[in-house]
Design a protein around this motif. Structure first.
Motif, short mmCIF file in Angstrom:
data_model
loop_
_atom_site.label_atom_id
_atom_site.label_comp_id
_atom_site.label_asym_id
_atom_site.label_seq_id
_atom_site.Cartn_x
_atom_site.Cartn_y
_atom_site.Cartn_z
N ILE A 360 0.84 -1.21 0.00
CA ILE A 360 0.00 0.00 0.00
C ILE A 360 0.88 1.25 0.00
O ILE A 360 0.61 2.24 -0.70
CB ILE A 360 -0.93 -0.01 1.22
CG1 ILE A 360 -1.88 -1.20 1.15
CG2 ILE A 360 -1.72 1.29 1.31
CD1 ILE A 360 -2.78 -1.33 2.35
N LYS A 361 1.95 1.22 0.75
CA LYS A 361 2.86 2.36 0.78
C LYS A 361 3.53 2.57 -0.57
O LYS A 361 3.70 3.71 -1.03
CB LYS A 361 3.92 2.13 1.87
CG LYS A 361 4.83 3.31 2.08
CD LYS A 361 5.79 3.06 3.23
CE LYS A 361 6.69 4.27 3.48
NZ LYS A 361 7.63 4.04 4.59
N ILE A 362 3.89 1.47 -1.22
CA ILE A 362 4.50 1.57 -2.55
C ILE A 362 3.52 2.19 -3.55
O ILE A 362 3.88 3.03 -4.38
CB ILE A 362 4.98 0.18 -3.03
CG1 ILE A 362 6.15 -0.29 -2.17
CG2 ILE A 362 5.39 0.23 -4.50
CD1 ILE A 362 6.59 -1.70 -2.48
N ILE A 363 2.26 1.78 -3.47
CA ILE A 363 1.24 2.34 -4.38
C ILE A 363 1.08 3.84 -4.15
O ILE A 363 0.95 4.62 -5.10
CB ILE A 363 -0.09 1.61 -4.19
CG1 ILE A 363 0.02 0.17 -4.71
CG2 ILE A 363 -1.23 2.33 -4.90
CD1 ILE A 363 -1.22 -0.67 -4.45
N SER A 364 1.13 4.27 -2.89
CA SER A 364 1.00 5.69 -2.59
C SER A 364 2.15 6.50 -3.16
O SER A 364 2.01 7.70 -3.42
CB SER A 364 0.91 5.91 -1.08
OG SER A 364 2.14 5.57 -0.46
N VAL A 365 3.30 5.86 -3.36
CA VAL A 365 4.46 6.55 -3.94
C VAL A 365 4.46 6.45 -5.46
O VAL A 365 4.80 7.41 -6.17
CB VAL A 365 5.77 5.97 -3.35
CG1 VAL A 365 6.98 6.61 -4.02
CG2 VAL A 365 5.81 6.19 -1.85
#
Length: 454
Positions: A360-365
Protein backbone atom coordinates in the motif's frame (compact mmCIF):
# COMPACT_ATOMS: atom_id res chain seq x y z
CA UNK A 1 -19.02 48.13 -102.67
CA UNK A 2 -21.61 45.71 -103.96
CA UNK A 3 -20.83 46.76 -107.57
CA UNK A 4 -17.14 46.02 -107.10
CA UNK A 5 -17.96 42.60 -105.72
CA UNK A 6 -20.18 41.85 -108.74
CA UNK A 7 -17.43 42.96 -111.18
CA UNK A 8 -14.84 40.76 -109.51
CA UNK A 9 -17.25 37.85 -109.54
CA UNK A 10 -17.84 38.36 -113.27
CA UNK A 11 -14.14 38.39 -114.03
CA UNK A 12 -13.64 35.19 -112.03
CA UNK A 13 -16.52 33.58 -113.86
CA UNK A 14 -15.04 34.63 -117.25
CA UNK A 15 -11.64 33.21 -116.43
CA UNK A 16 -13.22 30.00 -115.19
CA UNK A 17 -15.32 29.69 -118.37
CA UNK A 18 -12.27 30.34 -120.57
CA UNK A 19 -10.31 27.66 -118.85
CA UNK A 20 -13.20 25.26 -119.25
CA UNK A 21 -13.44 26.03 -122.97
CA UNK A 22 -9.69 25.64 -123.37
CA UNK A 23 -9.88 22.16 -121.98
CA UNK A 24 -12.74 21.17 -124.37
CA UNK A 25 -11.46 22.86 -127.67
CA UNK A 26 -9.74 20.70 -130.29
CA UNK A 27 -7.90 23.56 -132.14
CA UNK A 28 -7.36 27.31 -132.06
CA UNK A 29 -10.30 28.21 -134.31
CA UNK A 30 -12.66 26.21 -132.21
CA UNK A 31 -11.22 27.76 -129.06
CA UNK A 32 -11.68 31.28 -130.48
CA UNK A 33 -15.27 30.50 -131.35
CA UNK A 34 -15.97 29.17 -127.91
CA UNK A 35 -14.46 32.23 -126.27
CA UNK A 36 -16.59 34.53 -128.41
CA UNK A 37 -19.74 32.73 -127.40
CA UNK A 38 -18.75 32.81 -123.74
CA UNK A 39 -18.06 36.55 -123.88
CA UNK A 40 -21.51 37.23 -125.32
CA UNK A 41 -23.14 35.12 -122.56
CA UNK A 42 -21.13 36.86 -119.87
CA UNK A 43 -22.00 40.29 -121.18
CA UNK A 44 -25.68 39.41 -121.10
CA UNK A 45 -25.37 38.20 -117.52
CA UNK A 46 -23.58 41.37 -116.42
CA UNK A 47 -26.24 43.49 -118.07
CA UNK A 48 -28.96 41.70 -116.16
CA UNK A 49 -27.11 42.17 -112.87
CA UNK A 50 -26.62 45.89 -113.49
CA UNK A 51 -30.30 46.28 -114.26
CA UNK A 52 -31.24 44.46 -111.06
CA UNK A 53 -28.88 46.65 -108.97
CA UNK A 54 -30.29 49.86 -110.46
CA UNK A 55 -33.84 48.67 -109.80
CA UNK A 56 -33.03 48.09 -106.08
CA UNK A 57 -31.15 51.37 -105.70
CA UNK A 58 -34.34 53.35 -105.20
CA UNK A 59 -35.56 50.80 -102.65
CA UNK A 60 -32.33 51.19 -100.61
CA UNK A 61 -32.86 54.96 -100.57
CA UNK A 62 -36.36 54.48 -99.19
CA UNK A 63 -35.10 52.17 -96.40
CA UNK A 64 -32.38 54.68 -95.49
CA UNK A 65 -34.91 57.51 -95.33
CA UNK A 66 -37.24 55.41 -93.13
CA UNK A 67 -34.40 54.54 -90.73
CA UNK A 68 -33.37 58.18 -90.44
CA UNK A 69 -36.96 59.20 -89.66
CA UNK A 70 -37.20 56.54 -86.96
CA UNK A 71 -33.91 57.70 -85.45
CA UNK A 72 -35.10 61.30 -85.33
CA UNK A 73 -38.34 60.23 -83.61
CA UNK A 74 -36.46 58.23 -80.96
CA UNK A 75 -34.07 61.12 -80.32
CA UNK A 76 -37.02 63.44 -79.80
CA UNK A 77 -38.68 60.92 -77.47
CA UNK A 78 -35.42 60.55 -75.49
CA UNK A 79 -35.11 64.30 -75.09
CA UNK A 80 -38.69 64.55 -73.94
CA UNK A 81 -38.29 61.73 -71.41
CA UNK A 82 -35.05 63.20 -70.09
CA UNK A 83 -36.77 66.52 -69.57
CA UNK A 84 -39.66 64.77 -67.79
CA UNK A 85 -37.17 62.93 -65.57
CA UNK A 86 -35.48 66.17 -64.56
CA UNK A 87 -38.83 67.78 -63.85
CA UNK A 88 -39.91 64.80 -61.75
CA UNK A 89 -36.67 64.92 -59.75
CA UNK A 90 -37.29 68.55 -58.96
CA UNK A 91 -40.88 67.78 -57.93
CA UNK A 92 -39.73 64.80 -55.81
CA UNK A 93 -37.13 66.93 -54.03
CA UNK A 94 -39.73 69.61 -53.35
CA UNK A 95 -42.20 67.03 -52.05
CA UNK A 96 -39.52 65.41 -49.84
CA UNK A 97 -38.62 68.80 -48.36
CA UNK A 98 -42.25 69.52 -47.70
CA UNK A 99 -42.71 66.09 -46.10
CA UNK A 100 -39.68 66.56 -43.85
CA UNK A 101 -40.91 69.99 -42.75
CA UNK A 102 -44.38 68.68 -42.00
CA UNK A 103 -43.15 65.58 -40.17
CA UNK A 104 -40.81 67.53 -37.91
CA UNK A 105 -40.15 65.46 -34.75
CA UNK A 106 -42.32 62.64 -36.06
CA UNK A 107 -39.49 61.59 -38.37
CA UNK A 108 -37.23 60.96 -35.38
CA UNK A 109 -40.07 59.10 -33.66
CA UNK A 110 -40.60 56.77 -36.61
CA UNK A 111 -36.86 56.24 -36.85
CA UNK A 112 -36.83 55.10 -33.24
CA UNK A 113 -39.83 52.86 -33.92
CA UNK A 114 -38.01 51.24 -36.82
CA UNK A 115 -34.90 50.64 -34.72
CA UNK A 116 -36.91 49.25 -31.81
CA UNK A 117 -38.84 46.95 -34.16
CA UNK A 118 -35.59 45.60 -35.65
CA UNK A 119 -33.95 45.03 -32.26
CA UNK A 120 -37.08 43.49 -30.80
CA UNK A 121 -37.38 41.12 -33.74
CA UNK A 122 -33.97 39.64 -32.91
CA UNK A 123 -34.95 39.40 -29.24
CA UNK A 124 -38.24 37.65 -30.03
CA UNK A 125 -36.57 35.16 -32.37
CA UNK A 126 -34.39 33.78 -29.57
CA UNK A 127 -36.82 34.25 -26.68
CA UNK A 128 -38.26 31.07 -25.17
CA UNK A 129 -41.55 32.94 -24.77
CA UNK A 130 -41.94 32.65 -28.57
CA UNK A 131 -42.27 28.89 -28.06
CA UNK A 132 -45.61 29.61 -26.37
CA UNK A 133 -46.54 32.79 -28.32
CA UNK A 134 -45.23 32.38 -31.90
CA UNK A 135 -45.40 34.88 -34.77
CA UNK A 136 -44.32 38.00 -32.90
CA UNK A 137 -41.01 38.32 -34.73
CA UNK A 138 -42.79 38.22 -38.11
CA UNK A 139 -44.81 41.33 -37.23
CA UNK A 140 -41.70 43.14 -36.02
CA UNK A 141 -39.77 42.24 -39.16
CA UNK A 142 -42.59 43.43 -41.45
CA UNK A 143 -42.93 46.67 -39.50
CA UNK A 144 -39.18 47.38 -39.69
CA UNK A 145 -39.03 46.61 -43.42
CA UNK A 146 -42.10 48.69 -44.30
CA UNK A 147 -40.73 51.71 -42.48
CA UNK A 148 -37.20 51.30 -43.85
CA UNK A 149 -37.79 50.48 -47.52
CA UNK A 150 -40.25 53.34 -48.20
CA UNK A 151 -41.65 56.52 -46.74
CA UNK A 152 -44.59 54.62 -45.31
CA UNK A 153 -45.51 55.77 -41.83
CA UNK A 154 -46.57 53.40 -39.07
CA UNK A 155 -50.25 53.45 -38.24
CA UNK A 156 -51.69 53.92 -34.77
CA UNK A 157 -52.62 50.22 -34.68
CA UNK A 158 -49.05 49.16 -35.48
CA UNK A 159 -47.61 51.47 -32.83
CA UNK A 160 -50.06 50.14 -30.25
CA UNK A 161 -49.26 46.55 -31.14
CA UNK A 162 -45.51 47.27 -30.86
CA UNK A 163 -46.07 48.64 -27.36
CA UNK A 164 -48.32 45.69 -26.51
CA UNK A 165 -45.74 43.10 -27.61
CA UNK A 166 -43.02 44.79 -25.58
CA UNK A 167 -45.26 44.91 -22.54
CA UNK A 168 -46.30 41.27 -22.99
CA UNK A 169 -42.65 40.19 -23.22
CA UNK A 170 -41.87 41.90 -19.91
CA UNK A 171 -44.98 40.50 -18.24
CA UNK A 172 -44.43 36.91 -19.42
CA UNK A 173 -40.75 36.99 -18.41
CA UNK A 174 -41.88 37.09 -14.77
CA UNK A 175 -44.30 34.16 -14.95
CA UNK A 176 -44.03 30.38 -14.73
CA UNK A 177 -46.48 29.08 -17.32
CA UNK A 178 -47.51 25.68 -18.64
CA UNK A 179 -48.65 24.84 -22.18
CA UNK A 180 -48.94 21.73 -24.32
CA UNK A 181 -47.03 21.49 -27.57
CA UNK A 182 -45.02 19.08 -29.70
CA UNK A 183 -41.43 18.48 -28.60
CA UNK A 184 -38.60 16.58 -30.23
CA UNK A 185 -37.11 13.98 -27.89
CA UNK A 186 -33.41 13.18 -27.68
CA UNK A 187 -33.93 10.02 -29.78
CA UNK A 188 -35.59 12.01 -32.60
CA UNK A 189 -39.19 11.09 -31.84
CA UNK A 190 -41.91 13.73 -31.69
CA UNK A 191 -44.71 13.76 -29.16
CA UNK A 192 -47.18 16.10 -27.52
CA UNK A 193 -46.10 16.96 -24.02
CA UNK A 194 -46.73 19.54 -21.32
CA UNK A 195 -43.98 22.16 -21.23
CA UNK A 196 -43.21 24.42 -18.26
CA UNK A 197 -41.80 27.82 -19.15
CA UNK A 198 -39.82 29.59 -16.43
CA UNK A 199 -40.12 33.24 -17.42
CA UNK A 200 -37.95 34.02 -20.41
CA UNK A 201 -35.14 31.81 -19.21
CA UNK A 202 -35.77 28.06 -19.53
CA UNK A 203 -38.17 25.44 -20.88
CA UNK A 204 -38.78 22.21 -18.94
CA UNK A 205 -40.65 19.00 -19.58
CA UNK A 206 -40.82 15.93 -17.35
CA UNK A 207 -37.88 17.16 -15.29
CA UNK A 208 -35.60 17.75 -18.30
CA UNK A 209 -34.33 20.93 -19.91
CA UNK A 210 -35.50 21.88 -23.41
CA UNK A 211 -34.21 24.30 -26.02
CA UNK A 212 -36.14 26.54 -28.40
CA UNK A 213 -34.86 26.39 -32.00
CA UNK A 214 -35.91 29.69 -33.56
CA UNK A 215 -34.92 28.67 -37.12
CA UNK A 216 -37.63 26.00 -37.22
CA UNK A 217 -39.82 27.26 -34.39
CA UNK A 218 -39.62 23.86 -32.68
CA UNK A 219 -38.84 22.73 -29.12
CA UNK A 220 -36.27 19.97 -28.64
CA UNK A 221 -35.04 18.08 -25.62
CA UNK A 222 -31.38 18.64 -24.87
CA UNK A 223 -29.41 15.62 -26.06
CA UNK A 224 -27.08 16.08 -23.13
CA UNK A 225 -28.62 17.15 -19.84
CA UNK A 226 -26.79 19.02 -17.02
CA UNK A 227 -25.76 17.30 -13.81
CA UNK A 228 -28.23 15.62 -11.47
CA UNK A 229 -28.42 18.51 -8.99
CA UNK A 230 -29.86 20.76 -11.70
CA UNK A 231 -32.29 18.10 -12.93
CA UNK A 232 -33.59 17.61 -9.39
CA UNK A 233 -34.62 21.27 -9.14
CA UNK A 234 -36.08 21.14 -12.64
CA UNK A 235 -38.29 18.23 -11.66
CA UNK A 236 -39.50 20.12 -8.59
CA UNK A 237 -40.49 23.12 -10.71
CA UNK A 238 -42.31 20.83 -13.16
CA UNK A 239 -44.28 19.09 -10.41
CA UNK A 240 -45.09 22.14 -8.28
CA UNK A 241 -44.75 25.37 -10.30
CA UNK A 242 -46.85 27.37 -7.83
CA UNK A 243 -44.65 26.57 -4.83
CA UNK A 244 -41.41 28.33 -3.93
CA UNK A 245 -38.71 26.05 -5.26
CA UNK A 246 -34.96 26.64 -5.65
CA UNK A 247 -34.18 26.46 -9.35
CA UNK A 248 -31.06 26.99 -11.46
CA UNK A 249 -32.23 29.25 -14.30
CA UNK A 250 -30.20 30.57 -17.19
CA UNK A 251 -30.46 34.38 -17.47
CA UNK A 252 -28.81 34.28 -20.90
CA UNK A 253 -31.65 32.25 -22.39
CA UNK A 254 -29.57 29.14 -23.07
CA UNK A 255 -25.94 30.22 -23.52
CA UNK A 256 -24.79 29.27 -20.01
CA UNK A 257 -26.85 26.06 -20.14
CA UNK A 258 -25.19 25.14 -23.43
CA UNK A 259 -21.76 25.56 -21.86
CA UNK A 260 -22.84 23.71 -18.73
CA UNK A 261 -23.99 20.60 -20.59
CA UNK A 262 -20.70 20.52 -22.50
CA UNK A 263 -18.72 20.17 -19.28
CA UNK A 264 -17.41 16.58 -19.09
CA UNK A 265 -18.63 14.33 -16.31
CA UNK A 266 -16.45 12.10 -14.14
CA UNK A 267 -16.32 9.26 -16.65
CA UNK A 268 -15.31 11.57 -19.47
CA UNK A 269 -12.68 13.17 -17.27
CA UNK A 270 -11.19 9.75 -16.61
CA UNK A 271 -11.29 8.92 -20.32
CA UNK A 272 -9.29 12.06 -21.03
CA UNK A 273 -6.44 10.54 -19.03
CA UNK A 274 -5.98 7.82 -21.63
CA UNK A 275 -4.13 4.56 -20.94
CA UNK A 276 -2.00 6.12 -18.21
CA UNK A 277 -5.13 7.17 -16.34
CA UNK A 278 -6.56 3.65 -16.51
CA UNK A 279 -3.29 2.23 -15.18
CA UNK A 280 -3.42 4.62 -12.23
CA UNK A 281 -7.01 3.69 -11.47
CA UNK A 282 -6.19 -0.01 -11.70
CA UNK A 283 -3.33 0.40 -9.24
CA UNK A 284 -5.55 2.44 -6.95
CA UNK A 285 -8.23 -0.26 -7.08
CA UNK A 286 -5.69 -2.93 -6.17
CA UNK A 287 -4.48 -0.79 -3.27
CA UNK A 288 -8.03 -0.17 -2.11
CA UNK A 289 -8.83 -3.90 -2.13
CA UNK A 290 -5.66 -4.68 -0.19
CA UNK A 291 -6.45 -1.94 2.31
CA UNK A 292 -10.00 -3.23 2.71
CA UNK A 293 -8.77 -6.78 3.31
CA UNK A 294 -6.16 -5.57 5.82
CA UNK A 295 -8.69 -3.38 7.61
CA UNK A 296 -11.14 -6.27 8.03
CA UNK A 297 -8.37 -8.64 9.10
CA UNK A 298 -6.85 -6.24 11.62
CA UNK A 299 -10.28 -5.35 12.95
CA UNK A 300 -11.10 -9.01 13.57
CA UNK A 301 -7.66 -9.71 15.06
CA UNK A 302 -7.89 -6.61 17.28
CA UNK A 303 -11.29 -7.71 18.56
CA UNK A 304 -9.95 -11.17 19.39
CA UNK A 305 -6.92 -9.69 21.16
CA UNK A 306 -9.21 -7.42 23.19
CA UNK A 307 -11.28 -10.40 24.27
CA UNK A 308 -8.13 -12.35 25.10
CA UNK A 309 -6.99 -9.55 27.40
CA UNK A 310 -10.14 -10.03 29.45
CA UNK A 311 -9.69 -13.79 29.71
CA UNK A 312 -7.09 -15.77 31.67
CA UNK A 313 -7.29 -18.88 29.52
CA UNK A 314 -5.11 -18.61 26.38
CA UNK A 315 -6.65 -19.49 23.00
CA UNK A 316 -4.71 -20.15 19.86
CA UNK A 317 -7.18 -18.27 17.59
CA UNK A 318 -5.46 -14.91 18.13
CA UNK A 319 -1.84 -13.65 18.31
CA UNK A 320 -1.98 -12.80 22.01
CA UNK A 321 -3.38 -16.23 22.86
CA UNK A 322 -0.59 -17.92 20.90
CA UNK A 323 2.01 -15.81 22.74
CA UNK A 324 0.45 -16.67 26.10
CA UNK A 325 0.48 -20.38 25.20
CA UNK A 326 4.27 -20.23 25.16
CA UNK A 327 4.19 -19.70 28.93
CA UNK A 328 1.69 -22.51 29.43
CA UNK A 329 3.60 -24.92 27.19
CA UNK A 330 6.95 -24.17 28.91
CA UNK A 331 6.29 -23.96 32.67
CA UNK A 332 9.71 -25.11 33.84
CA UNK A 333 12.13 -23.17 31.65
CA UNK A 334 14.17 -20.29 33.02
CA UNK A 335 13.37 -16.63 32.49
CA UNK A 336 15.93 -15.99 29.75
CA UNK A 337 14.78 -18.95 27.70
CA UNK A 338 11.16 -17.94 28.16
CA UNK A 339 12.03 -14.46 26.99
CA UNK A 340 13.64 -15.82 23.86
CA UNK A 341 10.68 -18.09 23.12
CA UNK A 342 8.23 -15.19 23.63
CA UNK A 343 10.31 -13.00 21.31
CA UNK A 344 10.27 -15.78 18.75
CA UNK A 345 6.49 -16.10 19.04
CA UNK A 346 6.02 -12.36 18.61
CA UNK A 347 8.32 -12.33 15.59
CA UNK A 348 6.14 -15.05 14.03
CA UNK A 349 3.04 -12.88 14.52
CA UNK A 350 4.50 -9.60 13.21
CA UNK A 351 4.61 -10.60 9.48
CA UNK A 352 0.98 -11.69 9.67
CA UNK A 353 -0.09 -8.38 11.19
CA UNK A 354 1.93 -6.14 8.83
CA UNK A 355 1.41 -8.24 5.70
CA UNK A 356 0.91 -6.25 2.41
CA UNK A 357 1.08 -2.89 4.19
CA UNK A 358 4.32 -2.15 2.38
CA UNK A 359 2.53 -2.69 -0.93
CA UNK A 360 0.00 0.00 0.00
CA UNK A 361 2.86 2.36 0.78
CA UNK A 362 4.50 1.57 -2.55
CA UNK A 363 1.24 2.34 -4.38
CA UNK A 364 1.00 5.69 -2.59
CA UNK A 365 4.46 6.55 -3.94
CA UNK A 366 4.13 5.07 -7.43
CA UNK A 367 0.73 6.60 -8.29
CA UNK A 368 1.98 10.23 -8.43
CA UNK A 369 4.98 9.09 -10.47
CA UNK A 370 2.72 7.43 -13.04
CA UNK A 371 0.61 10.60 -13.03
CA UNK A 372 3.78 12.56 -13.77
CA UNK A 373 4.47 10.16 -16.63
CA UNK A 374 1.02 10.93 -18.05
CA UNK A 375 1.71 14.64 -17.62
CA UNK A 376 4.92 14.41 -19.63
CA UNK A 377 3.18 12.32 -22.31
CA UNK A 378 0.34 14.82 -22.58
CA UNK A 379 2.74 17.74 -22.91
CA UNK A 380 4.64 15.89 -25.63
CA UNK A 381 1.37 15.49 -27.56
CA UNK A 382 0.63 19.18 -27.02
CA UNK A 383 3.98 20.29 -28.40
CA UNK A 384 3.56 17.96 -31.37
CA UNK A 385 0.21 19.58 -32.14
CA UNK A 386 1.82 23.04 -31.86
CA UNK A 387 4.58 21.94 -34.23
CA UNK A 388 2.12 20.66 -36.83
CA UNK A 389 -0.72 23.18 -36.61
CA UNK A 390 0.67 26.19 -34.72
CA UNK A 391 -1.03 27.96 -31.84
CA UNK A 392 -3.94 29.43 -33.79
CA UNK A 393 -6.54 26.94 -32.59
CA UNK A 394 -6.41 26.14 -28.84
CA UNK A 395 -8.71 23.13 -29.35
CA UNK A 396 -5.89 21.26 -31.07
CA UNK A 397 -3.82 21.51 -27.87
CA UNK A 398 -6.69 20.79 -25.48
CA UNK A 399 -6.41 17.00 -25.77
CA UNK A 400 -2.77 16.85 -24.68
CA UNK A 401 -3.26 19.38 -21.90
CA UNK A 402 -6.31 17.50 -20.63
CA UNK A 403 -4.37 14.25 -20.53
CA UNK A 404 -1.50 15.95 -18.69
CA UNK A 405 -3.72 17.47 -16.03
CA UNK A 406 -6.09 14.53 -15.61
CA UNK A 407 -3.30 12.00 -15.08
CA UNK A 408 -1.75 14.28 -12.46
CA UNK A 409 -5.08 14.56 -10.69
CA UNK A 410 -5.67 10.81 -10.84
CA UNK A 411 -2.22 10.13 -9.42
CA UNK A 412 -2.89 12.44 -6.48
CA UNK A 413 -6.41 11.08 -6.02
CA UNK A 414 -4.96 7.58 -5.66
CA UNK A 415 -1.88 8.55 -3.62
CA UNK A 416 -3.52 10.70 -0.95
CA UNK A 417 -6.05 8.05 0.24
CA UNK A 418 -3.34 5.38 0.07
CA UNK A 419 -1.16 7.41 2.45
CA UNK A 420 -4.03 7.78 4.92
CA UNK A 421 -4.94 4.09 4.62
CA UNK A 422 -1.35 2.99 5.12
CA UNK A 423 -1.02 5.21 8.19
CA UNK A 424 -4.27 3.92 9.65
CA UNK A 425 -3.51 0.26 9.02
CA UNK A 426 0.09 0.58 10.14
CA UNK A 427 -1.07 2.20 13.39
CA UNK A 428 -3.58 -0.58 14.07
CA UNK A 429 -0.95 -3.19 13.32
CA UNK A 430 1.58 -1.50 15.62
CA UNK A 431 -1.01 -1.28 18.39
CA UNK A 432 -1.58 -5.03 18.29
CA UNK A 433 2.17 -5.69 18.22
CA UNK A 434 2.63 -3.35 21.19
CA UNK A 435 0.00 -5.29 23.12
CA UNK A 436 1.88 -8.52 22.36
CA UNK A 437 5.15 -6.99 23.53
CA UNK A 438 3.55 -5.58 26.66
CA UNK A 439 1.99 -8.92 27.60
CA UNK A 440 5.25 -10.70 26.80
CA UNK A 441 7.13 -8.31 29.09
CA UNK A 442 4.52 -8.95 31.80
CA UNK A 443 4.89 -12.70 31.48
CA UNK A 444 8.68 -12.43 31.79
CA UNK A 445 8.39 -10.15 34.81
CA UNK A 446 5.94 -12.53 36.44
CA UNK A 447 8.29 -15.52 35.85
CA UNK A 448 11.29 -13.56 37.17
CA UNK A 449 9.40 -12.63 40.34
CA UNK A 450 8.40 -16.27 40.82
CA UNK A 451 12.01 -17.39 40.46
CA UNK A 452 13.20 -14.84 43.02
CA UNK A 453 10.51 -15.88 45.47
CA UNK A 454 11.52 -19.46 45.18
Amino acid sequence: MKKIINTVSGLLLTVTTSLSYAQQAANLDELLNQLEQGKIAQSEQNRLREAEFKAKLSQQDQLLTSAENTRDQQIALSNRLEQDFQNNEIKLANQSDALNKRMGELKELFGVLQQVAGDTKSKFQTSVISAQIPGRDVFMEELAKSMGSSSKLASIEEIERLWFELQREMTQSGKVAKFTTEIVLANGERKQSEVTRVGGFNLLSQGKYLEYINETGSIAELIRQPSARYLATAEQVTLAPAAITPFALDPTGGSILGLLVQAPDTQERVEQGGPVGYVILAIGLVGLLIALERFITLFIVGAKVSRQLKEKTACDNNPLGRVMLVKTQNPDIDTETLELKLSESILREVPKLSSRLTLIKIISVVAPLIGLLGTVTGMINTFQAITLFGTGDPKLMAGGISQALVTTVLGLVVAIPMVFLFTLLHTRSRNIINILQQQSAGIIAERAEAEKGA
